[in-house]
Design a protein around this motif. Structure first.
Motif, short mmCIF file in Angstrom:
data_model
loop_
_atom_site.label_atom_id
_atom_site.label_comp_id
_atom_site.label_asym_id
_atom_site.label_seq_id
_atom_site.Cartn_x
_atom_site.Cartn_y
_atom_site.Cartn_z
N GLU A 140 -22.51 -43.88 -7.61
CA GLU A 140 -21.09 -44.15 -7.39
C GLU A 140 -20.62 -43.49 -6.10
O GLU A 140 -21.10 -42.42 -5.72
CB GLU A 140 -20.34 -43.56 -8.60
CG GLU A 140 -18.95 -44.03 -8.80
CD GLU A 140 -18.43 -43.58 -10.16
OE1 GLU A 140 -18.22 -44.45 -11.01
OE2 GLU A 140 -18.27 -42.36 -10.37
N LYS A 141 -19.65 -44.12 -5.45
CA LYS A 141 -19.08 -43.56 -4.23
C LYS A 141 -18.44 -42.21 -4.55
O LYS A 141 -17.74 -42.07 -5.55
CB LYS A 141 -18.03 -44.51 -3.66
CG LYS A 141 -17.62 -44.14 -2.26
CD LYS A 141 -16.49 -44.95 -1.66
CE LYS A 141 -16.50 -46.41 -1.81
NZ LYS A 141 -15.43 -47.05 -1.03
N VAL A 142 -18.72 -41.21 -3.73
CA VAL A 142 -18.22 -39.86 -3.95
C VAL A 142 -17.65 -39.30 -2.65
O VAL A 142 -17.92 -39.81 -1.56
CB VAL A 142 -19.32 -38.89 -4.45
CG1 VAL A 142 -19.88 -39.33 -5.80
CG2 VAL A 142 -20.43 -38.72 -3.43
N ASN A 143 -16.90 -38.22 -2.79
CA ASN A 143 -16.55 -37.40 -1.65
C ASN A 143 -17.56 -36.27 -1.58
O ASN A 143 -18.00 -35.73 -2.61
CB ASN A 143 -15.14 -36.83 -1.79
CG ASN A 143 -14.08 -37.87 -1.49
OD1 ASN A 143 -14.32 -38.84 -0.79
ND2 ASN A 143 -12.89 -37.67 -2.04
N VAL A 144 -17.96 -35.92 -0.36
CA VAL A 144 -18.94 -34.86 -0.17
C VAL A 144 -18.32 -33.60 0.41
O VAL A 144 -18.96 -32.55 0.42
CB VAL A 144 -20.13 -35.34 0.71
CG1 VAL A 144 -20.87 -36.49 0.02
CG2 VAL A 144 -19.67 -35.75 2.10
N ASN A 145 -17.10 -33.70 0.89
CA ASN A 145 -16.37 -32.56 1.45
C ASN A 145 -15.01 -32.44 0.79
O ASN A 145 -14.51 -33.40 0.20
CB ASN A 145 -16.16 -32.74 2.96
CG ASN A 145 -17.44 -32.57 3.76
OD1 ASN A 145 -18.31 -31.80 3.40
ND2 ASN A 145 -17.54 -33.30 4.85
N LEU A 187 -21.00 -24.74 10.08
CA LEU A 187 -20.22 -24.91 8.85
C LEU A 187 -21.12 -25.50 7.78
O LEU A 187 -22.06 -26.23 8.08
CB LEU A 187 -19.06 -25.89 9.07
CG LEU A 187 -18.02 -25.56 10.11
CD1 LEU A 187 -17.11 -26.76 10.34
CD2 LEU A 187 -17.19 -24.37 9.66
N ASP A 188 -20.78 -25.23 6.52
CA ASP A 188 -21.54 -25.84 5.43
C ASP A 188 -21.13 -27.28 5.19
O ASP A 188 -21.86 -28.05 4.58
CB ASP A 188 -21.37 -25.03 4.14
CG ASP A 188 -22.11 -23.71 4.20
OD1 ASP A 188 -22.96 -23.55 5.10
OD2 ASP A 188 -21.84 -22.85 3.35
N ALA A 189 -19.96 -27.65 5.69
CA ALA A 189 -19.46 -29.01 5.46
C ALA A 189 -20.45 -30.04 5.97
O ALA A 189 -21.16 -29.81 6.96
CB ALA A 189 -18.11 -29.21 6.16
N ILE A 190 -20.50 -31.17 5.29
CA ILE A 190 -21.29 -32.30 5.77
C ILE A 190 -20.48 -32.93 6.89
O ILE A 190 -19.29 -33.21 6.72
CB ILE A 190 -21.59 -33.27 4.61
CG1 ILE A 190 -22.55 -32.57 3.65
CG2 ILE A 190 -22.16 -34.58 5.13
CD1 ILE A 190 -22.83 -33.32 2.38
N LYS A 191 -21.13 -33.15 8.02
CA LYS A 191 -20.39 -33.57 9.21
C LYS A 191 -20.35 -35.08 9.42
O LYS A 191 -19.50 -35.58 10.15
CB LYS A 191 -20.97 -32.88 10.44
CG LYS A 191 -20.73 -31.38 10.38
CD LYS A 191 -21.56 -30.62 11.40
CE LYS A 191 -21.59 -29.15 11.14
NZ LYS A 191 -22.29 -28.76 9.93
N TRP A 192 -21.24 -35.83 8.77
CA TRP A 192 -21.25 -37.28 8.96
C TRP A 192 -22.09 -37.95 7.89
O TRP A 192 -22.73 -37.28 7.08
CB TRP A 192 -21.77 -37.64 10.36
CG TRP A 192 -21.28 -38.97 10.83
CD1 TRP A 192 -22.03 -40.10 10.99
CD2 TRP A 192 -19.94 -39.34 11.19
NE1 TRP A 192 -21.23 -41.15 11.41
CE2 TRP A 192 -19.95 -40.70 11.54
CE3 TRP A 192 -18.73 -38.65 11.24
CZ2 TRP A 192 -18.80 -41.39 11.95
CZ3 TRP A 192 -17.59 -39.33 11.63
CH2 TRP A 192 -17.64 -40.68 11.99
N ASN A 193 -22.11 -39.28 7.94
CA ASN A 193 -22.95 -40.07 7.04
C ASN A 193 -24.43 -39.74 7.27
O ASN A 193 -24.82 -39.36 8.37
CB ASN A 193 -22.75 -41.57 7.31
CG ASN A 193 -21.31 -41.98 7.21
OD1 ASN A 193 -20.66 -41.75 6.21
ND2 ASN A 193 -20.80 -42.61 8.27
#
Length: 169
Positions: free
Chosen positions: A105-110, A130-136
């Motif tokens: 299912e479509k999710v948010n990653v950040n 940063l730990d954030a995911i920066k892109w697809n």
């Protein structure tokens, strides 16, 4: 989005998480025990889409049967609105590309509403600066014990992961 009472900060492995497949059915990640995994956030309208879907398919075709590789793809629309479709549209897109690996299912990653699995992955395998995911197409490699052991950004082609994957087969 599959939610559980699990506090992602206390999880010992990915096997403690439940996620929804593309049809909204809950899937315990325990079903992947003993397999090396690639967990990746995907999008259908990204500049990386063609290459990544092609190479993920090739990896799956080559190593799913022989090495037990599993690929778990999570559509995400947080980067430039590049995954705007609903579940049916995403399924049509992946069907045209002959995708055989597992689609969720479509999710948010950040952000605060990021799926707990991705909060856990980012905690275990932080990013550059940063730990954030920066892109697809950020790719996490999970070992046979459910431990995140590597993280690669979208600029890293899936086929270039083979040497890393070999360490865990």
């Amino acid at each position: 989005m599959a939610e559980s009472t699990l506090n992602w900060k206390e999880a010992k492995s990915i096997y403690e998480f439940t996620v929804n497949d593309i049809n909204g059915q809950p899937v315990s990640l325990e079903k992947y025990k003993g397999h090396v995994l690639i967990i990746v956030n995907v999008a259908s309208k990204c500049g990386y889409t063609n290459n990544h879907y092609t190479e993920l398919n090739e990896l799956y075709d080559e190593y799913a049967e022989t090495k037990g590789l599993k690929i778990l793809a999570f559509p995400c629309n947080q980067f430039g609105g590049q995954e705007p479709g609903d579940a049916n549209e995403i399924c049509e897109f992946t069907k045209k590309r002959n995708v055989k690996f597992d689609l969720f299912e479509k999710v948010n990653v950040n952000g605060n509403d990021a799926h707990p699995l991705f909060k856990y992955l980012k905690q275990k395998q932080g990013g550059f600066l940063l730990d954030a995911i920066k892109w697809n197409f950020t790719k996490f490699i999970i070992d046979k014990n459910g431990q995140p052991v590597d993280r690669q950004g979208p600029n890293v082609s899936p086929k270039s992961l083979i040497k890393t994957l070999e360490k865990y087969w």
